[in-house]
Design a protein around this motif. Structure first.
Motif, PDB file in Angstrom:
ATOM      1  N   GLU A 126      80.219  14.031  30.362  1.00 32.68           N
ATOM      2  CA  GLU A 126      79.222  13.495  31.769  1.00 32.68           C
ATOM      3  C   GLU A 126      80.142  12.430  32.226  1.00 32.68           C
ATOM      4  O   GLU A 126      80.588  11.567  31.520  1.00 32.68           O
ATOM      5  N   ILE A 133      80.072   9.463  34.710  1.00 30.56           N
ATOM      6  CA  ILE A 133      78.934   8.598  35.157  1.00 30.56           C
ATOM      7  C   ILE A 133      79.821   7.638  35.996  1.00 30.56           C
ATOM      8  O   ILE A 133      80.752   6.725  35.577  1.00 30.56           O
ATOM      9  N   TYR A 150      81.290  19.748  33.439  1.00 28.78           N
ATOM     10  CA  TYR A 150      81.040  18.380  33.489  1.00 28.78           C
ATOM     11  C   TYR A 150      79.976  18.142  34.287  1.00 28.78           C
ATOM     12  O   TYR A 150      79.581  19.079  35.112  1.00 28.78           O
ATOM     13  N   LYS A 198      80.907  10.768  27.314  1.00 30.31           N
ATOM     14  CA  LYS A 198      80.846  10.222  28.708  1.00 30.31           C
ATOM     15  C   LYS A 198      82.288   9.418  29.024  1.00 30.31           C
ATOM     16  O   LYS A 198      82.880   9.030  28.251  1.00 30.31           O
ATOM     17  N   VAL A 225      82.721   6.711  32.111  1.00 27.23           N
ATOM     18  CA  VAL A 225      82.142   5.964  32.864  1.00 27.23           C
ATOM     19  C   VAL A 225      83.393   5.452  33.938  1.00 27.23           C
ATOM     20  O   VAL A 225      84.397   4.807  33.396  1.00 27.23           O
ATOM     21  N   LEU A 262      77.424   2.920  25.205  1.00 31.04           N
ATOM     22  CA  LEU A 262      78.229   4.031  25.056  1.00 31.04           C
ATOM     23  C   LEU A 262      78.361   4.561  23.438  1.00 31.04           C
ATOM     24  O   LEU A 262      77.999   3.556  22.611  1.00 31.04           O
ATOM     25  N   ASP A 269      83.771   7.488  23.612  1.00 31.51           N
ATOM     26  CA  ASP A 269      83.672   7.496  25.206  1.00 31.51           C
ATOM     27  C   ASP A 269      84.616   6.703  25.862  1.00 31.51           C
ATOM     28  O   ASP A 269      85.097   5.737  25.358  1.00 31.51           O
TER      29      ASP A 269
END
Length: 326
Positions: A83, A85, A109, A158, A160, A186, A190
């Motif tokens: 992901e 983000i 993703y 993830k 970010v 998190l 990550d």
């Protein structure tokens, strides 16, 4: 013009509270988060296009010319789903450059931009639809940490993004607290891409906050105009001036609004009159500039560790890759 009670009740109560508190303190201050009403957002879009405002182009240079390096440092693989983000995506122009390569290289993703502004989310959704018509994204409206907490239980890795040196608008202690809170949302392994403006000479930094067209001045003074519009105040903008400064050794740029004269300003909806002495200032913004030492300081006790760093060709700006280690 008087404001009716039912209109007052619909105001941004937090804005009113923070204005009253900030203008009652010594020294006076207003939060930079209130720059971005509709007019302020339009002015900032103009600022980002100015030749003096190097930050946007510098970070764009990294995403445009080094996307494969970013991917390599993130240690993501085509066989795994993750992901992506983004906290406060803006117009998405930098992130799109990364998405193009992820799409071309067939990575798996989902892109989830987070913003409190529906207008910003609509803009990024339109940008992606135009440039990557086959890519579906999942915009999320709301507070960063509220949404991240909702996503925390997802089993997927993830990444970010917190770009644009937005971290630099926080004092170091607040930046450390922000990263601690981000880290708590998190899981181990990550990653974060953290955009930071780097420490450099005053001749380069200061014009970015004091451009020749005066747009940054208008952006700063719009805070007073916003108080006029939303809180029925009577600031005469012509009696205030924009005052930028930069401490090259410390690496901190600041913006203030300074009163040209002794004056008293009524803010009617707050039942408040604010007194100014000649040359008295309102602190409105900090913009911290980083190096490796400062970055390590704000990562103290966050569970985050720097695993990579990419700079633009002029070495004005850096995107640090952080990993949650614990």
């Amino acid at each position: 013009m008087a404001i009716h009670r039912n209109t007052i009740s619909k105001m941004n109560k937090q804005f009113a509270k923070d204005v009253k508190l900030g203008l009652s303190e010594t020294p006076k201050n207003l939060s930079s988060k209130y720059f971005y009403d509709e007019k302020g957002s339009t002015l900032f879009s103009e600022i980002m296009k100015l030749p003096e405002y190097y930050l946007t182009n510098a970070e764009f240079d990294i995403f445009k010319n080094q996307p494969l390096d970013i991917i390599q440092l993130l240690e993501i693989h085509k066989t795994s789903y993750f992901e992506l983000i983004e906290l406060g995506a803006g117009d998405g122009s930098k992130t799109i450059e990364l998405l193009k390569v992820l799409e071309h290289e067939n990575y798996h993703y989902q892109y989830l931009p987070i913003d409190i502004s529906q207008k910003a989310l609509d803009q990024i959704e339109n940008t992606v639809a135009q440039q990557l018509p086959n890519k579906k994204i999942t915009p999320k409206k709301g507070d960063y940490f509220q949404i991240l907490n909702e996503l925390k239980n997802s089993p997927f890795p993830k990444v970010v993004l917190f770009l644009g040196s937005n971290i630099g608008n926080m004092e170091d202690a607040l930046a450390n607290s922000f990263l601690k809170k981000l880290s708590k949302n998190l899981s181990k392994g990550d990653k974060i891409i953290l955009g930071t403006d780097l420490k450099k000479e005053k001749d380069i930094v200061l014009p970015a906050y004091n451009d020749s067209k005066g747009i940054t001045r208008d952006f700063n003074l719009n805070l007073l105009e916003r108080i006029n519009r939303e809180l029925d105040a009577n600031f005469d903008i012509n009696q205030f001036e924009h005052v930028p400064e930069y401490d090259e050794l410390e690496g901190i740029a600041k913006s203030r609004i300074r009163s040209k004269i002794d004056q008293k300003i009524p803010i009617n909806s707050l039942n408040l009159t604010v007194s100014f002495k000649e040359k008295e200032t309102i602190h409105t913004e900090i913009s911290r500039k980083y190096d490796d030492v400062i970055l390590e300081k704000i990562c103290t006790n966050t569970g985050l560790k720097t695993i990579g760093k990419l700079m633009d060709k002029r070495e004005y700006f850096a995107d640090y890759i952080l990993e949650k280690k614990s």
